[in-house]
Structure formats: structure tokens, C-alpha cells
Design a protein around this motif. Sequence first.
Motif, PDB file in Angstrom:
ATOM      1  N   PRO A 120       0.813  -1.228   0.000  1.00  0.00           N
ATOM      2  CA  PRO A 120       0.000   0.000   0.000  1.00  0.00           C
ATOM      3  C   PRO A 120       0.847   1.281   0.000  1.00  0.00           C
ATOM      4  CG  PRO A 120      -0.922  -1.595   1.531  1.00  0.00           C
ATOM      5  CD  PRO A 120       0.389  -2.156   1.062  1.00  0.00           C
ATOM      6  N   GLU A 121       1.936   1.285   0.730  1.00  0.00           N
ATOM      7  CA  GLU A 121       2.794   2.470   0.787  1.00  0.00           C
ATOM      8  C   GLU A 121       3.451   2.750  -0.569  1.00  0.00           C
ATOM      9  OE1 GLU A 121       3.163  -0.187   2.949  1.00  0.00           O
ATOM     10  OE2 GLU A 121       2.140   0.709   4.674  1.00  0.00           O
ATOM     11  N   ARG A 122       3.942   1.714  -1.216  1.00  0.00           N
ATOM     12  CA  ARG A 122       4.590   1.888  -2.526  1.00  0.00           C
ATOM     13  C   ARG A 122       3.583   2.303  -3.588  1.00  0.00           C
ATOM     14  NH1 ARG A 122       8.102  -3.537  -1.867  1.00  0.00           N
ATOM     15  NH2 ARG A 122       9.816  -2.638  -0.674  1.00  0.00           N
ATOM     16  N   VAL A 123       2.392   1.726  -3.533  1.00  0.00           N
ATOM     17  CA  VAL A 123       1.356   2.079  -4.501  1.00  0.00           C
ATOM     18  C   VAL A 123       0.963   3.546  -4.336  1.00  0.00           C
ATOM     19  CG1 VAL A 123      -1.047   1.641  -5.183  1.00  0.00           C
ATOM     20  CG2 VAL A 123       0.504  -0.277  -4.766  1.00  0.00           C
ATOM     21  N   GLU A 124       0.832   4.015  -3.117  1.00  0.00           N
ATOM     22  CA  GLU A 124       0.489   5.415  -2.876  1.00  0.00           C
ATOM     23  C   GLU A 124       1.590   6.350  -3.368  1.00  0.00           C
ATOM     24  OE1 GLU A 124      -1.597   8.796  -1.850  1.00  0.00           O
ATOM     25  OE2 GLU A 124      -2.270   6.743  -2.164  1.00  0.00           O
ATOM     26  N   LYS A 125       2.835   5.987  -3.113  1.00  0.00           N
ATOM     27  CA  LYS A 125       3.960   6.794  -3.596  1.00  0.00           C
ATOM     28  C   LYS A 125       3.971   6.821  -5.128  1.00  0.00           C
ATOM     29  CE  LYS A 125       8.907   7.371  -2.909  1.00  0.00           C
ATOM     30  NZ  LYS A 125      10.106   6.865  -2.239  1.00  0.00           N
ATOM     31  N   ALA A 126       3.706   5.681  -5.750  1.00  0.00           N
ATOM     32  CA  ALA A 126       3.652   5.614  -7.209  1.00  0.00           C
ATOM     33  C   ALA A 126       2.498   6.443  -7.763  1.00  0.00           C
ATOM     34  CB  ALA A 126       3.521   4.159  -7.665  1.00  0.00           C
ATOM     35  N   ARG A 127       1.355   6.427  -7.087  1.00  0.00           N
ATOM     36  CA  ARG A 127       0.205   7.225  -7.525  1.00  0.00           C
ATOM     37  C   ARG A 127       0.566   8.704  -7.542  1.00  0.00           C
ATOM     38  NH1 ARG A 127      -3.212  10.437  -5.570  1.00  0.00           N
ATOM     39  NH2 ARG A 127      -2.649  10.110  -3.406  1.00  0.00           N
ATOM     40  N   LYS A 128       1.250   9.170  -6.507  1.00  0.00           N
ATOM     41  CA  LYS A 128       1.664  10.577  -6.436  1.00  0.00           C
ATOM     42  C   LYS A 128       2.673  10.910  -7.524  1.00  0.00           C
ATOM     43  CE  LYS A 128       0.701  11.102  -1.543  1.00  0.00           C
ATOM     44  NZ  LYS A 128       1.262  11.323  -0.204  1.00  0.00           N
ATOM     45  N   LEU A 129       3.582   9.990  -7.795  1.00  0.00           N
ATOM     46  CA  LEU A 129       4.574  10.212  -8.841  1.00  0.00           C
ATOM     47  C   LEU A 129       3.914  10.282 -10.215  1.00  0.00           C
ATOM     48  CD1 LEU A 129       7.600  10.551  -9.366  1.00  0.00           C
ATOM     49  CD2 LEU A 129       7.750   8.079  -9.621  1.00  0.00           C
ATOM     50  N   ILE A 130       2.923   9.430 -10.457  1.00  0.00           N
ATOM     51  CA  ILE A 130       2.195   9.461 -11.729  1.00  0.00           C
ATOM     52  C   ILE A 130       1.441  10.780 -11.878  1.00  0.00           C
ATOM     53  CG2 ILE A 130       0.281   8.411 -13.014  1.00  0.00           C
ATOM     54  CD1 ILE A 130       1.235   5.697 -11.827  1.00  0.00           C
ATOM     55  N   GLU A 131       0.826  11.253 -10.802  1.00  0.00           N
ATOM     56  CA  GLU A 131       0.131  12.537 -10.847  1.00  0.00           C
ATOM     57  C   GLU A 131       1.097  13.666 -11.193  1.00  0.00           C
ATOM     58  OE1 GLU A 131      -1.869  13.238  -7.150  1.00  0.00           O
ATOM     59  OE2 GLU A 131      -3.348  11.655  -7.498  1.00  0.00           O
ATOM     60  N   LYS A 132       2.297  13.590 -10.661  1.00  0.00           N
ATOM     61  CA  LYS A 132       3.297  14.641 -10.871  1.00  0.00           C
ATOM     62  C   LYS A 132       3.953  14.560 -12.247  1.00  0.00           C
ATOM     63  CE  LYS A 132       7.598  16.406  -8.953  1.00  0.00           C
ATOM     64  NZ  LYS A 132       8.651  16.181  -7.969  1.00  0.00           N
ATOM     65  N   GLU A 133       4.348  13.338 -12.666  1.00  0.00           N
ATOM     66  CA  GLU A 133       5.160  13.179 -13.875  1.00  0.00           C
ATOM     67  C   GLU A 133       4.429  12.568 -15.056  1.00  0.00           C
ATOM     68  OE1 GLU A 133       8.870  11.255 -13.150  1.00  0.00           O
ATOM     69  OE2 GLU A 133       9.307  12.483 -11.389  1.00  0.00           O
ATOM     70  N   GLY A 134       3.269  12.003 -14.853  1.00  0.00           N
ATOM     71  CA  GLY A 134       2.542  11.358 -15.944  1.00  0.00           C
ATOM     72  C   GLY A 134       3.275  10.130 -16.451  1.00  0.00           C
ATOM     73  N   ALA A 135       3.246   9.922 -17.772  1.00  0.00           N
ATOM     74  CA  ALA A 135       3.836   8.723 -18.383  1.00  0.00           C
ATOM     75  C   ALA A 135       5.343   8.639 -18.148  1.00  0.00           C
ATOM     76  CB  ALA A 135       3.547   8.704 -19.873  1.00  0.00           C
ATOM     77  N   ARG A 136       6.012   9.780 -17.961  1.00  0.00           N
ATOM     78  CA  ARG A 136       7.454   9.766 -17.713  1.00  0.00           C
ATOM     79  C   ARG A 136       7.821   8.921 -16.500  1.00  0.00           C
ATOM     80  NH1 ARG A 136       8.802  15.692 -17.429  1.00  0.00           N
ATOM     81  NH2 ARG A 136       9.275  15.085 -15.310  1.00  0.00           N
ATOM     82  N   ALA A 137       6.910   8.848 -15.535  1.00  0.00           N
ATOM     83  CA  ALA A 137       7.175   8.057 -14.328  1.00  0.00           C
ATOM     84  C   ALA A 137       7.403   6.583 -14.665  1.00  0.00           C
ATOM     85  CB  ALA A 137       6.004   8.192 -13.349  1.00  0.00           C
ATOM     86  N   LEU A 138       6.689   6.066 -15.640  1.00  0.00           N
ATOM     87  CA  LEU A 138       6.829   4.662 -16.034  1.00  0.00           C
ATOM     88  C   LEU A 138       7.921   4.473 -17.078  1.00  0.00           C
ATOM     89  CD1 LEU A 138       5.708   1.788 -15.683  1.00  0.00           C
ATOM     90  CD2 LEU A 138       4.110   2.285 -17.521  1.00  0.00           C
ATOM     91  N   GLU A 139       8.086   5.429 -17.974  1.00  0.00           N
ATOM     92  CA  GLU A 139       9.028   5.288 -19.074  1.00  0.00           C
ATOM     93  C   GLU A 139      10.460   5.094 -18.620  1.00  0.00           C
ATOM     94  OE1 GLU A 139       8.252   8.771 -21.355  1.00  0.00           O
ATOM     95  OE2 GLU A 139       6.597   7.826 -22.432  1.00  0.00           O
ATOM     96  N   ARG A 140      10.829   5.637 -17.482  1.00  0.00           N
ATOM     97  CA  ARG A 140      12.216   5.489 -17.031  1.00  0.00           C
ATOM     98  C   ARG A 140      12.552   4.062 -16.624  1.00  0.00           C
ATOM     99  NH1 ARG A 140      11.561   9.034 -11.675  1.00  0.00           N
ATOM    100  NH2 ARG A 140      10.952  10.426 -13.319  1.00  0.00           N
ATOM    101  N   TYR A 141      11.532   3.241 -16.378  1.00  0.00           N
ATOM    102  CA  TYR A 141      11.761   1.853 -15.957  1.00  0.00           C
ATOM    103  C   TYR A 141      11.557   0.845 -17.078  1.00  0.00           C
ATOM    104  CZ  TYR A 141      11.711   3.928 -11.378  1.00  0.00           C
ATOM    105  OH  TYR A 141      11.999   4.722 -10.306  1.00  0.00           O
ATOM    106  N   LEU A 142      11.066   1.284 -18.223  1.00  0.00           N
ATOM    107  CA  LEU A 142      10.799   0.379 -19.340  1.00  0.00           C
ATOM    108  C   LEU A 142      11.677   0.712 -20.526  1.00  0.00           C
ATOM    109  CD1 LEU A 142       6.915   0.382 -19.128  1.00  0.00           C
ATOM    110  CD2 LEU A 142       8.476  -1.323 -18.238  1.00  0.00           C
ATOM    111  N   PRO A 143      11.946  -0.270 -21.378  1.00  0.00           N
ATOM    112  CA  PRO A 143      12.789  -0.016 -22.559  1.00  0.00           C
ATOM    113  C   PRO A 143      12.105   0.892 -23.562  1.00  0.00           C
ATOM    114  CG  PRO A 143      11.908  -2.246 -22.614  1.00  0.00           C
ATOM    115  CD  PRO A 143      11.496  -1.634 -21.309  1.00  0.00           C
TER     116      PRO A 143
END
Length: 61
Positions: A38-61
Amino acid sequence: MDSESDQQPQRPAHLYTGSEHPFDPEDLVMARGQDPTPERVEKARKLIEKEGARALERYLP
């Protein structure tokens, strides 16, 4: 003898990085190689709100 192309795995016609499709905070946590607590999911939710798709793109090829 089989040709080299017969030995290669078939690849899909389109490769996706993930961010061009909708993704959830759980997806971002798992892309980081972590369990979705739950803590990691909440942190990820906030990061997605802040950065949008860029939040995921840094971890994927």
C-alpha cells in the motif's frame, strides 16, 4: 539444417513500452521490481500525478 530465422523467437508486430497505454500505480511499482505494498502504490500514484507517463518510461525499454 534449419535457417537462422527458424531458430529465432517470433516477435510481436508492435512492441510497447507500456506508457502509451493506461497504467496503474501498481504497474509502476512492479516495473521497479518491487512488491505492490500500500505504501509503494500510494507513492507511485503521487509520482504518476506529478510526472505522468514519464514516471513509467524510465523503468521500461
